[in-house]
Enzyme design. Sequence first.
Site, PDB file in Angstrom:
ATOM      1  N   LYS A   9     -84.923 -94.479   5.189  1.00 21.23           N
ATOM      2  CA  LYS A   9     -84.907 -93.016   5.121  1.00 21.23           C
ATOM      3  C   LYS A   9     -86.085 -92.483   4.293  1.00 21.23           C
ATOM      4  O   LYS A   9     -86.796 -93.255   3.639  1.00 21.23           O
ATOM      5  CB  LYS A   9     -83.567 -92.570   4.529  1.00 21.23           C
ATOM      6  CG  LYS A   9     -82.360 -92.817   5.460  1.00 21.23           C
ATOM      7  CD  LYS A   9     -81.072 -92.443   4.732  1.00 21.23           C
ATOM      8  CE  LYS A   9     -79.849 -92.511   5.632  1.00 21.23           C
ATOM      9  NZ  LYS A   9     -78.602 -92.246   4.858  1.00 21.23           N
ATOM     10  N   TYR A  49     -76.863 -87.596  13.980  1.00 23.29           N
ATOM     11  CA  TYR A  49     -75.760 -87.338  13.049  1.00 23.29           C
ATOM     12  C   TYR A  49     -74.681 -86.431  13.637  1.00 23.29           C
ATOM     13  O   TYR A  49     -73.921 -85.800  12.882  1.00 23.29           O
ATOM     14  CB  TYR A  49     -76.317 -86.760  11.744  1.00 23.29           C
ATOM     15  CG  TYR A  49     -76.897 -87.813  10.810  1.00 23.29           C
ATOM     16  CD1 TYR A  49     -76.152 -88.945  10.450  1.00 23.29           C
ATOM     17  CD2 TYR A  49     -78.170 -87.675  10.265  1.00 23.29           C
ATOM     18  CE1 TYR A  49     -76.673 -89.912   9.593  1.00 23.29           C
ATOM     19  CE2 TYR A  49     -78.701 -88.648   9.402  1.00 23.29           C
ATOM     20  CZ  TYR A  49     -77.938 -89.749   9.071  1.00 23.29           C
ATOM     21  OH  TYR A  49     -78.453 -90.704   8.206  1.00 23.29           O
ATOM     22  N   ASN A 112     -79.420 -92.396  -0.301  1.00 22.20           N
ATOM     23  CA  ASN A 112     -78.969 -93.792  -0.269  1.00 22.20           C
ATOM     24  C   ASN A 112     -79.859 -94.719   0.567  1.00 22.20           C
ATOM     25  O   ASN A 112     -79.437 -95.798   0.995  1.00 22.20           O
ATOM     26  CB  ASN A 112     -77.496 -93.868   0.142  1.00 22.20           C
ATOM     27  CG  ASN A 112     -77.250 -93.376   1.552  1.00 22.20           C
ATOM     28  OD1 ASN A 112     -78.176 -92.953   2.234  1.00 22.20           O
ATOM     29  ND2 ASN A 112     -76.006 -93.433   1.986  1.00 22.20           N
ATOM     30  N   HIS A 115     -80.126 -96.244   6.710  1.00 21.18           N
ATOM     31  CA  HIS A 115     -79.070 -96.065   7.698  1.00 21.18           C
ATOM     32  C   HIS A 115     -78.934 -97.369   8.467  1.00 21.18           C
ATOM     33  O   HIS A 115     -79.947 -98.025   8.741  1.00 21.18           O
ATOM     34  CB  HIS A 115     -79.406 -94.948   8.689  1.00 21.18           C
ATOM     35  CG  HIS A 115     -78.503 -94.966   9.882  1.00 21.18           C
ATOM     36  ND1 HIS A 115     -77.264 -94.375   9.881  1.00 21.18           N
ATOM     37  CD2 HIS A 115     -78.632 -95.568  11.098  1.00 21.18           C
ATOM     38  CE1 HIS A 115     -76.678 -94.594  11.050  1.00 21.18           C
ATOM     39  NE2 HIS A 115     -77.486 -95.326  11.812  1.00 21.18           N
ATOM     40  N   GLU A 126     -77.348 -95.483  19.303  1.00 22.03           N
ATOM     41  CA  GLU A 126     -78.490 -95.185  18.433  1.00 22.03           C
ATOM     42  C   GLU A 126     -79.777 -95.863  18.915  1.00 22.03           C
ATOM     43  O   GLU A 126     -80.855 -95.258  18.877  1.00 22.03           O
ATOM     44  CB  GLU A 126     -78.156 -95.600  17.002  1.00 22.03           C
ATOM     45  CG  GLU A 126     -77.065 -94.707  16.396  1.00 22.03           C
ATOM     46  CD  GLU A 126     -76.598 -95.139  15.013  1.00 22.03           C
ATOM     47  OE1 GLU A 126     -75.850 -94.360  14.385  1.00 22.03           O
ATOM     48  OE2 GLU A 126     -76.966 -96.242  14.553  1.00 22.03           O
TER      49      GLU A 126
HETATM   50  P1  DAT Z   1     -73.332 -94.621   6.279  1.00 20.31           P
HETATM   51  O1  DAT Z   1     -74.753 -94.153   6.157  1.00 20.31           O
HETATM   52  O2  DAT Z   1     -72.986 -95.646   5.230  1.00 20.31           O
HETATM   53  O3  DAT Z   1     -72.958 -95.072   7.670  1.00 20.31           O
HETATM   54  P2  DAT Z   1     -71.770 -92.220   6.858  1.00 20.31           P
HETATM   55  O4  DAT Z   1     -72.047 -92.494   8.294  1.00 20.31           O
HETATM   56  O5  DAT Z   1     -70.365 -92.002   6.436  1.00 20.31           O
HETATM   57  O6  DAT Z   1     -72.384 -93.373   5.925  1.00 20.31           O
HETATM   58  O7  DAT Z   1     -72.603 -90.932   6.407  1.00 20.31           O
HETATM   59  C1  DAT Z   1     -73.922 -90.745   6.853  1.00 20.31           C
HETATM   60  C2  DAT Z   1     -74.765 -90.325   5.682  1.00 20.31           C
HETATM   61  O8  DAT Z   1     -74.320 -89.053   5.229  1.00 20.31           O
HETATM   62  C3  DAT Z   1     -74.680 -91.220   4.465  1.00 20.31           C
HETATM   63  O9  DAT Z   1     -75.587 -92.299   4.540  1.00 20.31           O
HETATM   64  C4  DAT Z   1     -75.017 -90.288   3.356  1.00 20.31           C
HETATM   65  C5  DAT Z   1     -74.449 -88.965   3.818  1.00 20.31           C
HETATM   66  N1  DAT Z   1     -73.137 -88.730   3.230  1.00 20.31           N
HETATM   67  C6  DAT Z   1     -71.962 -89.281   3.600  1.00 20.31           C
HETATM   68  N2  DAT Z   1     -70.963 -88.849   2.843  1.00 20.31           N
HETATM   69  C7  DAT Z   1     -71.511 -87.960   1.981  1.00 20.31           C
HETATM   70  C8  DAT Z   1     -71.002 -87.142   0.935  1.00 20.31           C
HETATM   71  N3  DAT Z   1     -69.719 -87.122   0.617  1.00 20.31           N
HETATM   72  N4  DAT Z   1     -71.894 -86.369   0.252  1.00 20.31           N
HETATM   73  C9  DAT Z   1     -73.213 -86.360   0.565  1.00 20.31           C
HETATM   74  N5  DAT Z   1     -73.750 -87.100   1.541  1.00 20.31           N
HETATM   75  C10 DAT Z   1     -72.913 -87.884   2.233  1.00 20.31           C
HETATM   76 MG    MG Z   2     -72.779 -94.035   9.433  1.00 16.49          MG
END
Ligand code: DAT
Ligand code: MG
Length: 151
Positions: A9, A49, A112, A115, A126
Amino acid sequence: MERTFVIAKPDAVQRGLVGEIIVRLERRGLKLVGAKFLLVSRELAEKHYAVHVGKPFYEGLIRYITSAPVMTMVWEGPQAIAAVRQTMGATRPVEAAPGSIRHDFGLSVGRNLTHASDSPETAAFEIGLWFTEAELVNWQRPTDAWIFEGN
Ligand code: DAT
Ligand code: MG
């Protein structure tokens, strides 16, 4: 053999961690079959997303992923989806296992670093969204048998 989609990212690119992320996946034995460095359009970010539309963090997430260039990749290997998710660590860096990328380089869920696809269905969607078939390289690695074979 599975394929999975990975993004280094914008924060990973800005912090000079793209190489570190690639090194860890390579060292694990996964095989790179596609890579593309690009600035993500709002349209592509929204498609990627789409499952998060309406969540409180959605707008910020779209702003973040479109804010600066990303490195996108497709990695291949047995159980590649689970293996890469493990190497990345849990979504929240403070909950990520020590030794994972999100643990070792992150603190905030909003930054974080990576992805990675979370299921075979997501990976297929994807990879198709971010890469054309012609951009994926089928290649042989003499060491594959030493890494992939199960006996
Ligand atoms: P991942 O990236 O581990 O698959 P996800 O698909 O649940 O996680 O969410 C996509 C991204 O969205 C994640 O990398 C960071 C952001 N995200 C998820 N939950 C969040 C939250 N509670 N607050 C802020 N950003 C969040
Ligand atoms: Mg995810």
